[in-house]
Design a protein around this motif. Sequence first.
Motif, PDB file in Angstrom:
ATOM      1  N   ASP A 139       2.211  30.479 -41.956  1.00  0.00           N
ATOM      2  CA  ASP A 139       1.970  31.886 -42.278  1.00  0.00           C
ATOM      3  C   ASP A 139       1.043  32.060 -43.471  1.00  0.00           C
ATOM      4  O   ASP A 139       0.127  32.884 -43.446  1.00  0.00           O
ATOM      5  CB  ASP A 139       3.302  32.597 -42.531  1.00  0.00           C
ATOM      6  N   TRP A 140       1.272  31.270 -44.558  1.00  0.00           N
ATOM      7  CA  TRP A 140       0.443  31.523 -45.739  1.00  0.00           C
ATOM      8  C   TRP A 140      -0.920  30.840 -45.652  1.00  0.00           C
ATOM      9  O   TRP A 140      -1.900  31.332 -46.211  1.00  0.00           O
ATOM     10  CB  TRP A 140       1.178  31.165 -47.020  1.00  0.00           C
ATOM     11  N   GLY A 172      -2.681  30.603 -42.945  1.00  0.00           N
ATOM     12  CA  GLY A 172      -3.474  31.512 -42.136  1.00  0.00           C
ATOM     13  C   GLY A 172      -4.599  30.820 -41.392  1.00  0.00           C
ATOM     14  O   GLY A 172      -4.397  29.798 -40.744  1.00  0.00           O
TER      15      GLY A 172
END
Length: 409
Positions: free
Chosen positions: A387-388, A390
């Motif tokens: 998620d982070w 990306g």
Amino acid sequence: MRDRRLRGGGGVGEQGRHIGVAERRARLALRHRLAGPQRAADAEEVAGSLVALHGTDPATVYLAVGARLAEAGRTVEELDRALYGERTLVRMHGMRHTVFVFPTELAAVVHASTGLTIAAKARAGLVKEMTTGSDGRLTGEWLMEVETSVLAALARRGQATVNELTGDEPRLKEQFIYGAGRSYESAQSVSSRLMRVLGVEGRVVRGRPLGSWTSTQFRWAVAPPYPELPAGEAQRELLRRWLTACGPASEADLKWWTGWKVTDVRRALGAIGAEAVSLDGGVTGYVVAGDAGPVGEPGAPWAALLPGLDPTAMGWQERDWYLAPSLRPALFDRSGNVGPTVWWDGRVVGGWAQRADGEVVWRVLEPEGVGREGIAAIEAEAERLRDWVGPARVTPRFRTPLERELTTP
């Protein structure tokens, strides 16, 4: 073995109290900000807790911090602020001639305790190789003229790439033959070697990268002058900080991590009043004074996906208490660099990688004791990482057998 994937973009003093593997793992979880409740609020807190973040691979710094931040989504913003905005963190050469990211307050300590000795050897080596490899055309005096010109150009520009500096000082383009007549003979440019030496000497520092946070190309800037510290005082402070973060550690661990002579390690241990403790296998370990007592538990079992060259995975020379010898061939390259690792409750249990399409893949190599709870926790950490990160794509600078295997379609 299991795959999981996520789609997406001899020493000082007598031995005292025994500290076993379970307690060492608890210390690691608490002090290295790996257990969930212990995660840090900002990049400075992570760096201060670990003392040094490996910076040879630029992505390692971001991935190591992201694994330890309470809000991982702020990782890039946090590090850009700390490294390039407020400059509370600095990327510089340190122990073992390696690039690290340190709290800026430690820059003078690292420079005096370690950098000056390395710098003297680096400059002498460059002058000898350059003179020999140019048949005497490029000398030490010539090099001093060039570096004076380069530093003046860098001061005018504020920050600059090597290419920009070469435009200001064309002599940086000069080349010499390294290792003439040997299997590794090659032509080397004065520019790359000189900037490295100036970095080790603490006269220049790396500035902003040319690309994203995964870029390996940096601008350079003139370094602020470091306060002059006596070498012994600086060694005591660096050792004290590291033992606070990583103790207990053996004399072999300390010698390896610092790159110092064993006499320097022993002198610093004595000067800070380090306490000796016993470790498994009859090994003597050391902690800072007053730190030999039991520590609290980290709480629930925890999982982490740490990057290649992570300071926890690379923190000790003697690693059997958290990494089984049977896992090393898959997780290390031939030079001893660790690749991305999967952790469960204080020990390495496998490795992970990111494929070209953004897929995060991980494999447990040592399933004993992991169970469903561990698999679920590792899965959650992989999703958190995905998620982070990306759209960014991360390929470790030093690739390992398992990482290569996981990224092969």
